[in-house]
Design a protein around this motif. Structure first.
Motif, PDB file in Angstrom:
ATOM      1  N   PHE A  84       0.834  -1.194   0.000  1.00 50.28           N
ATOM      2  CA  PHE A  84       0.000   0.000   0.000  1.00 50.28           C
ATOM      3  C   PHE A  84       0.875   1.253   0.000  1.00 50.28           C
ATOM      4  N   SER A  85       0.405   2.280  -0.692  1.00 46.56           N
ATOM      5  CA  SER A  85       1.120   3.563  -0.705  1.00 46.56           C
ATOM      6  C   SER A  85       0.755   4.348   0.545  1.00 46.56           C
ATOM      7  N   THR A  86       1.754   4.926   1.189  1.00 46.53           N
ATOM      8  CA  THR A  86       1.518   5.702   2.408  1.00 46.53           C
ATOM      9  C   THR A  86       1.426   7.197   2.124  1.00 46.53           C
ATOM     10  N   ALA A  87       1.610   7.584   0.853  1.00 46.00           N
ATOM     11  CA  ALA A  87       1.558   9.001   0.484  1.00 46.00           C
ATOM     12  C   ALA A  87       1.223   9.108  -1.004  1.00 46.00           C
ATOM     13  N   ASP A  88       0.834  10.305  -1.448  1.00 44.12           N
ATOM     14  CA  ASP A  88       0.635  10.545  -2.879  1.00 44.12           C
ATOM     15  C   ASP A  88       2.012  10.550  -3.557  1.00 44.12           C
ATOM     16  N   ILE A  89       2.128   9.818  -4.655  1.00 45.44           N
ATOM     17  CA  ILE A  89       3.411   9.709  -5.359  1.00 45.44           C
ATOM     18  C   ILE A  89       3.220  10.200  -6.792  1.00 45.44           C
ATOM     19  N   ALA A  90       4.005  11.179  -7.201  1.00 43.98           N
ATOM     20  CA  ALA A  90       3.875  11.768  -8.533  1.00 43.98           C
ATOM     21  C   ALA A  90       4.469  10.846  -9.592  1.00 43.98           C
ATOM     22  N   GLN A  91       3.970  10.977 -10.827  1.00 42.04           N
ATOM     23  CA  GLN A  91       4.501  10.198 -11.942  1.00 42.04           C
ATOM     24  C   GLN A  91       5.984  10.510 -12.126  1.00 42.04           C
ATOM     25  N   GLY A  92       6.805   9.462 -12.247  1.00 45.54           N
ATOM     26  CA  GLY A  92       8.237   9.643 -12.424  1.00 45.54           C
ATOM     27  C   GLY A  92       9.018   9.745 -11.126  1.00 45.54           C
ATOM     28  N   GLU A  93       8.315   9.842  -9.995  1.00 48.05           N
ATOM     29  CA  GLU A  93       8.991   9.955  -8.698  1.00 48.05           C
ATOM     30  C   GLU A  93       9.535   8.591  -8.270  1.00 48.05           C
ATOM     31  N   ALA A  94      10.746   8.593  -7.738  1.00 48.19           N
ATOM     32  CA  ALA A  94      11.352   7.346  -7.276  1.00 48.19           C
ATOM     33  C   ALA A  94      10.610   6.831  -6.046  1.00 48.19           C
ATOM     34  N   MET A  95      10.399   5.512  -6.012  1.00 48.77           N
ATOM     35  CA  MET A  95       9.723   4.891  -4.878  1.00 48.77           C
ATOM     36  C   MET A  95      10.706   4.720  -3.726  1.00 48.77           C
ATOM     37  N   LEU A  96      10.270   5.094  -2.532  1.00 47.49           N
ATOM     38  CA  LEU A  96      11.070   4.903  -1.331  1.00 47.49           C
ATOM     39  C   LEU A  96      10.407   3.854  -0.444  1.00 47.49           C
ATOM     40  N   THR A  97      11.198   3.185   0.379  1.00 45.28           N
ATOM     41  CA  THR A  97      10.637   2.156   1.253  1.00 45.28           C
ATOM     42  C   THR A  97       9.610   2.741   2.221  1.00 45.28           C
ATOM     43  N   ASN A  98       9.765   4.022   2.582  1.00 46.20           N
ATOM     44  CA  ASN A  98       8.792   4.635   3.486  1.00 46.20           C
ATOM     45  C   ASN A  98       7.508   5.038   2.763  1.00 46.20           C
ATOM     46  N   HIS A  99       7.460   4.845   1.426  1.00 45.24           N
ATOM     47  CA  HIS A  99       6.214   5.025   0.671  1.00 45.24           C
ATOM     48  C   HIS A  99       5.340   3.781   0.754  1.00 45.24           C
ATOM     49  N   LEU A 100       5.900   2.690   1.306  1.00 47.39           N
ATOM     50  CA  LEU A 100       5.245   1.390   1.236  1.00 47.39           C
ATOM     51  C   LEU A 100       4.849   0.883   2.614  1.00 47.39           C
ATOM     52  N   GLN A 101       3.778   0.105   2.624  1.00 41.57           N
ATOM     53  CA  GLN A 101       3.298  -0.504   3.850  1.00 41.57           C
ATOM     54  C   GLN A 101       2.666  -1.840   3.483  1.00 41.57           C
ATOM     55  N   THR A 102       2.877  -2.857   4.299  1.00 44.00           N
ATOM     56  CA  THR A 102       2.309  -4.160   3.987  1.00 44.00           C
ATOM     57  C   THR A 102       0.815  -4.154   4.213  1.00 44.00           C
ATOM     58  N   SER A 103       0.115  -5.098   3.609  1.00 51.70           N
ATOM     59  CA  SER A 103      -1.339  -5.170   3.750  1.00 51.70           C
ATOM     60  C   SER A 103      -1.738  -5.363   5.197  1.00 51.70           C
ATOM     61  N   LYS A 104      -0.953  -6.132   5.949  1.00 48.55           N
ATOM     62  CA  LYS A 104      -1.313  -6.372   7.345  1.00 48.55           C
ATOM     63  C   LYS A 104      -1.215  -5.085   8.154  1.00 48.55           C
ATOM     64  N   GLU A 105      -0.176  -4.314   7.923  1.00 48.34           N
ATOM     65  CA  GLU A 105      -0.036  -3.031   8.622  1.00 48.34           C
ATOM     66  C   GLU A 105      -1.163  -2.088   8.210  1.00 48.34           C
ATOM     67  N   GLU A 106      -1.504  -2.093   6.924  1.00 48.56           N
ATOM     68  CA  GLU A 106      -2.540  -1.206   6.413  1.00 48.56           C
ATOM     69  C   GLU A 106      -3.881  -1.516   7.031  1.00 48.56           C
ATOM     70  N   GLU A 107      -4.138  -2.798   7.308  1.00 51.47           N
ATOM     71  CA  GLU A 107      -5.434  -3.209   7.812  1.00 51.47           C
ATOM     72  C   GLU A 107      -5.618  -2.894   9.287  1.00 51.47           C
ATOM     73  N   LEU A 108      -4.600  -2.354   9.939  1.00 51.82           N
ATOM     74  CA  LEU A 108      -4.760  -1.902  11.309  1.00 51.82           C
ATOM     75  C   LEU A 108      -5.717  -0.728  11.369  1.00 51.82           C
TER      76      LEU A 108
END
Length: 226
Positions: A84-108
């Motif tokens: 899951f994305s944790t923030a809005d990410i613009a087209q062409g922007e590099a993905m960072l690990t802090n942009h990501l969250q696992t489904s289990k964490e998201e479902e909290l």
């Protein structure tokens, strides 16, 4: 005379070939050096909104200068796909690990599980009403309401084929070895008009949850994958 002309042309052609060869090697070496200073990173192929499940078609790889790359930059597509994305990410922007969250964490956060246009409504249940506490998040269920009309009891389906978001405060399916915790409420994902029906039904009589089979849904999912 003719042999001298041939020799002269051969020398000229040799010089031209040598010049072309050196120019090519120089360009090749420059490109090689440039690529050595770049690494492949994962970037957004399109705009990605916050709290969206990231799919492969949303991403692409791109060579970027190694010096300017953040230490948290994602370099493998598989690292991001399905998260899951944790923030809005613009087209062409590099993905960072802090942009990501696992489904289990998201479902909290149950609010992140609710699809757009739907609502979450909790109903109180006891052991028989909750299929002996055998319900799991992501199950599909019907809700039956029983009311007294004149001298007889009448049962009817209030909502059908709705998704269980949570049982008690648990929002993910039970894993093997996890201790069972009894629950007295079930949270359902319903449309706004169904939320009103459930609220009215709760006040008029007891509710029973009827569990639907997952077999057909699993078969359809497998068929879609093929």
């Amino acid at each position: 005379m003719r042999s001298k002309l041939v020799l002269t042309l051969a020398i000229i052609m040799g010089i031209i070939t040598t010049i072309l060869f050196f120019n090519y090697m120089k360009q090749y070496d420059s490109q090689t050096v440039a690529n050595k200073n770049k690494i492949e990173v994962v970037v957004a192929a399109q705009e990605i909104k916050r709290n969206v499940t990231i799919t492969k078609d949303m991403l692409e790889t791109k060579l970027m200068p190694e010096e300017g790359i953040h230490t948290n930059t994602v370099t493998n597509l598989d690292t991001a796909v399905g998260q899951f994305s944790t923030a809005d990410i613009a087209q062409g922007e590099a993905m960072l690990t802090n942009h990501l969250q696992t489904s289990k964490e998201e479902e909290l956060f149950v609010s992140r599980k609710i699809r757009d246009g739907f609502r979450a409504v909790s109903v109180g249940v006891n052991l028989p009403q909750s299929v002996s506490n055998l319900l799991e998040p992501e199950d599909q269920v019907d809700v039956i309401n029983t009311v007294k009309e004149k001298d007889k009891l009448v049962s009817k389906i209030v909502v059908e084929n709705v998704t269980v978001l949570a049982v008690g405060r648990r929002m993910v399916e039970t894993t093997e070895g996890e201790e069972f915790v009894e629950y007295t409420s079930v949270t359902l994902e319903v449309m706004p008009n169904e939320a009103v029906k459930l609220a009215n039904a709760t006040e008029s009589g007891p509710l029973h949850i009827a569990l639907r089979s997952r077999v057909k849904a699993d078969e359809e999912a497998a068929s879609d994958d093929n």
